[in-house]
Design a protein around this motif. Structure first.
Motif, mmCIF file in Angstrom:
data_model
loop_
_atom_site.group_PDB
_atom_site.id
_atom_site.type_symbol
_atom_site.label_atom_id
_atom_site.label_comp_id
_atom_site.label_asym_id
_atom_site.label_seq_id
_atom_site.Cartn_x
_atom_site.Cartn_y
_atom_site.Cartn_z
ATOM 1 N N GLU A 141 0.828 -1.209 0.000
ATOM 2 C CA GLU A 141 0.000 0.000 0.000
ATOM 3 C C GLU A 141 0.865 1.263 0.000
ATOM 4 O O GLU A 141 0.580 2.223 -0.724
ATOM 5 N N ASP A 142 1.916 1.260 0.805
ATOM 6 C CA ASP A 142 2.787 2.432 0.861
ATOM 7 C C ASP A 142 3.465 2.668 -0.480
ATOM 8 O O ASP A 142 3.555 3.811 -0.967
ATOM 9 N N ASN A 143 3.947 1.591 -1.109
ATOM 10 C CA ASN A 143 4.619 1.746 -2.393
ATOM 11 C C ASN A 143 3.654 2.145 -3.501
ATOM 12 O O ASN A 143 4.014 2.895 -4.415
ATOM 13 N N LEU A 144 2.423 1.655 -3.435
ATOM 14 C CA LEU A 144 1.425 2.074 -4.419
ATOM 15 C C LEU A 144 1.194 3.574 -4.339
ATOM 16 O O LEU A 144 1.007 4.246 -5.367
ATOM 17 N N ARG A 145 1.217 4.107 -3.127
ATOM 18 C CA ARG A 145 1.038 5.557 -2.977
ATOM 19 C C ARG A 145 2.198 6.333 -3.613
ATOM 20 O O ARG A 145 2.027 7.469 -4.052
ATOM 21 N N SER A 146 3.375 5.719 -3.659
ATOM 22 C CA SER A 146 4.532 6.387 -4.264
ATOM 23 C C SER A 146 4.462 6.390 -5.790
ATOM 24 O O SER A 146 5.075 7.255 -6.431
ATOM 25 N N PHE A 147 3.735 5.434 -6.375
ATOM 26 C CA PHE A 147 3.739 5.281 -7.826
ATOM 27 C C PHE A 147 2.368 5.478 -8.473
ATOM 28 O O PHE A 147 2.250 5.315 -9.683
ATOM 29 N N CYS A 148 1.354 5.807 -7.703
ATOM 30 C CA CYS A 148 -0.010 5.954 -8.239
ATOM 31 C C CYS A 148 -0.545 7.371 -8.044
ATOM 32 O O CYS A 148 -1.454 7.588 -7.246
ATOM 33 N N PRO A 149 -0.041 8.358 -8.782
ATOM 34 C CA PRO A 149 1.076 8.280 -9.734
ATOM 35 C C PRO A 149 2.386 8.663 -9.060
ATOM 36 O O PRO A 149 2.402 9.106 -7.917
ATOM 37 N N LEU A 150 3.494 8.506 -9.799
ATOM 38 C CA LEU A 150 4.791 8.962 -9.324
ATOM 39 C C LEU A 150 4.845 10.482 -9.338
ATOM 40 O O LEU A 150 4.438 11.119 -10.310
ATOM 41 N N LYS A 151 5.344 11.050 -8.259
ATOM 42 C CA LYS A 151 5.665 12.479 -8.209
ATOM 43 C C LYS A 151 7.178 12.585 -8.329
ATOM 44 O O LYS A 151 7.891 12.414 -7.351
ATOM 45 N N PRO A 152 7.690 12.845 -9.552
ATOM 46 C CA PRO A 152 9.152 12.837 -9.733
ATOM 47 C C PRO A 152 9.836 13.848 -8.826
ATOM 48 O O PRO A 152 9.287 14.908 -8.506
ATOM 49 N N LEU A 153 11.039 13.508 -8.416
ATOM 50 C CA LEU A 153 11.818 14.419 -7.592
ATOM 51 C C LEU A 153 12.287 15.613 -8.411
ATOM 52 O O LEU A 153 12.619 15.485 -9.598
ATOM 53 N N THR A 154 12.317 16.773 -7.780
ATOM 54 C CA THR A 154 12.875 17.963 -8.413
ATOM 55 C C THR A 154 14.392 17.947 -8.270
ATOM 56 O O THR A 154 14.958 17.152 -7.504
ATOM 57 N N GLU A 155 15.071 18.833 -8.994
ATOM 58 C CA GLU A 155 16.524 18.932 -8.844
ATOM 59 C C GLU A 155 16.892 19.293 -7.410
ATOM 60 O O GLU A 155 17.890 18.792 -6.866
ATOM 61 N N GLU A 156 16.087 20.161 -6.790
ATOM 62 C CA GLU A 156 16.350 20.555 -5.415
ATOM 63 C C GLU A 156 16.211 19.369 -4.470
ATOM 64 O O GLU A 156 17.037 19.172 -3.555
ATOM 65 N N GLU A 157 15.191 18.530 -4.692
ATOM 66 C CA GLU A 157 15.003 17.356 -3.841
ATOM 67 C C GLU A 157 16.125 16.339 -4.045
ATOM 68 O O GLU A 157 16.556 15.682 -3.092
ATOM 69 N N ASN A 158 16.607 16.203 -5.287
ATOM 70 C CA ASN A 158 17.750 15.322 -5.528
ATOM 71 C C ASN A 158 18.976 15.815 -4.769
ATOM 72 O O ASN A 158 19.709 15.018 -4.165
ATOM 73 N N ARG A 159 19.229 17.112 -4.797
ATOM 74 C CA ARG A 159 20.368 17.659 -4.052
ATOM 75 C C ARG A 159 20.220 17.379 -2.560
ATOM 76 O O ARG A 159 21.194 17.066 -1.863
ATOM 77 N N PHE A 160 19.002 17.496 -2.085
ATOM 78 C CA PHE A 160 18.702 17.222 -0.684
ATOM 79 C C PHE A 160 19.062 15.778 -0.334
ATOM 80 O O PHE A 160 19.692 15.498 0.695
ATOM 81 N N LEU A 161 18.682 14.822 -1.195
ATOM 82 C CA LEU A 161 18.998 13.415 -0.941
ATOM 83 C C LEU A 161 20.494 13.143 -1.056
ATOM 84 O O LEU A 161 21.060 12.360 -0.281
ATOM 85 N N PHE A 162 21.150 13.785 -2.009
ATOM 86 C CA PHE A 162 22.594 13.579 -2.149
ATOM 87 C C PHE A 162 23.333 14.102 -0.914
ATOM 88 O O PHE A 162 24.295 13.490 -0.450
ATOM 89 N N GLU A 163 22.895 15.238 -0.387
ATOM 90 C CA GLU A 163 23.516 15.760 0.824
ATOM 91 C C GLU A 163 23.242 14.822 2.004
ATOM 92 O O GLU A 163 24.130 14.565 2.834
#
Length: 485
Positions: free
Chosen positions: A338-360
């Motif tokens: 159920e949790d994973n379905l919420r991540s992909f139904c639909p997918l909300k792609p990460l922004t460049e800012e969110e990617n930087r946040f995860l890399f940090e």
């Protein structure tokens, strides 16, 4: 990063985790109706019904078929005792497997990934029973030629494994067939040649693809980069339809730091993208490690997305890359699905800012790295009865929760010491703890992450004895660096 920064104190580490490049709300989290993930213990927000018509799909460039971006990994089917079917000692709960498959298909999941090696040979049968109840054109089956053991390297044994997969899955064709775990072992090229070239098995699989009994042919990569580069160099000849790689926001740029035999996912994905080869993603959560983060990391992620689980960040990261065909998740419990379905139904792609946040966040996590155990259990069974994954995972859990004390004089020492020792005895029976490791080394060659398992077990045992006797050894606090002896 300078050498001085590599040994920052835990206090400074936590202080740095409090900040970031993403502007996060400092306000307290709003009240939520929370429930717990049964494996990670993470609080998951109840968000009502999940839409059945919002799954994100990617197009297979060869066939034009739409593949669900969430793929079902069938390595961790539940057992009748509500455990996970990994050691092969317990019966798979077929009724629950059916329910999970039905719910997944109802919500748009159509890619199911299994192997003769999963659940000690029981996964394909359970998967086949569950899928057979649905129209064959409503799902894609992925399985593997898992001829790891030298006893299965002969042509006869490998072909028998292939035909058994067709029988167990109750199908006359495989949608996605993989050469399994290419690059594993002490000499990846040598083992690849033994498993697929010298015996003519790769030629056989290529002919099966020509005949239509295999619709797409690819391989899953683990370890030796020479084999990966070699197989891609022959792409014009083999025409790989897809390749399965390990990709997550920690391995994107830190895989080689964690283990010198690994390769950063940024390189693997880039090489596939250059050739137009779709990527299948495994280990988006690093065996669950990215859903069991340090409390301060959890708070940081929750402030950014209060209504999303910590795990959803990792799944969204993997799914946001356009060359990804599907992201696999081994979902044992309905809460996982159920949790994973919420991540992909639909997918909300990460922004460049969110990617930087995860890399940090990944950079900060590397200051106190955990042992790179993905809980695959390929090291099991131990001939001396140790529960190797449970030992390593308990240590990782304590690192993430701040329960690995730095010294006897530390202000949190008593609390952390008790949490580590009590949790250790509860999660690992005494006769299966690290103290019983004799260093035979039978486990290490089977580890896809190339962990020096005996060395880690002896280090953990030394740390445990230090805690019990309060003769603290500072060198046992952190995981052994891979370039240390």
């Amino acid at each position: 990063m300078s050498d001085n920064n590599k040994d920052i104190s835990r206090r400074n580490f936590l202080k740095r985790l409090g900040g970031g490049t993403v502007a996060l709300s400092a306000a307290a989290l709003p009240g939520c109706d929370l429930k717990r993930n049964p494996v990670s213990g993470e609080s998951v927000t109840a968000q009502g019904d999940i839409p059945t018509d919002k799954m994100t799909y990617r197009t297979n460039p060869k066939t034009g078929e739409k593949v669900s971006l969430l793929g079902y990994g069938c390595m961790r089917w539940p057992t009748v005792s509500e455990g996970v079917a990994r050691d092969g000692e317990e019966e798979i709960d077929q009724e629950m497997v059916n329910r999970l498959v039905d719910t997944a298909i109802e919500h748009g999941v159509n890619y199911f990934d299994t192997s003769p090696a999963y659940c000690k040979g029981k996964s394909e049968r359970a998967t086949g029973i569950a899928l057979k109840r649905h129209p064959r054109d409503s799902y894609f089956i992925a399985t593997k030629l898992s001829n790891f053991a030298p006893s299965t390297w002969s042509r006869e044994a490998s072909l028998a494994m292939y035909h058994t997969s067709l029988k167990e899955l109750q199908t006359d064709y495989i949608d996605y067939m993989l050469l399994h775990a290419i690059g594993m072992g002490s000499d990846g090229m040598r083992e690849f040649n033994h498993r697929y070239m010298d015996n003519g098995v790769l030629d056989f699989l290529l002919k099966e693809r020509e005949a239509g009994r295999i619709r797409n042919l690819g391989f899953s990569y683990h370890g030796d980069i020479k084999v990966f580069d070699y197989l891609l160099s022959r792409h014009d000849e083999y025409k790989w339809d897809f390749v399965q790689i390990q990709l997550n926001y920690l391995d994107w740029r830190h895989a080689k730091e964690i283990n010198p035999r690994n390769t950063d996912a940024e390189y693997l994905y880039g090489e596939l993208e250059k050739r137009g080869i779709p990527a299948i993603i495994m280990e988006p959560l690093l065996g669950g490690r990215l859903s069991k983060l340090h409390d301060h990391v959890v708070s940081r992620l929750k402030q950014a997305e209060p209504e999303r689980s910590v795990a959803s960040w990792a799944f969204r990261f993997a799914g946001s890359w356009p060359g990804v065909l599907t992201v696999l998740s081994g979902m044992t419990y309905m809460e996982h699905l159920e949790d994973n379905l919420r991540s992909f139904c639909p997918l909300k792609p990460l922004t460049e800012e969110e990617n930087r946040f995860l890399f940090e966040t990944a950079d900060l996590m590397m200051q106190y790295p955990t042992i790179p155990c993905n809980d695959c259990k390929y090291c099991m069974p131990c001939p001396y009865g140790l529960d190797i994954p449970a030992i390593l995972l308990h240590y990782n859990k304590c690192v993430n929760e701040g329960n690995v004390p730095e010294s006897c004089e530390g202000e949190e020492y008593r609390r952390a010491r008790r949490a580590f020792l009590v949790g250790y005895d509860r999660s690992v029976p005494k006769l299966r703890q690290a103290s019983h490791c004799i260093g035979c080394g039978q486990c290490a060659p089977h580890c896809p992450q190339s962990i020096d398992i005996p060395a880690e077990l002896h280090r953990i045992d030394g740390f445990v004895e230090s805690l019990r006797g309060c003769t603290f050894n500072r060198t046992n606090v952190r995981p052994l660096k891979r370039n240390e002896t």
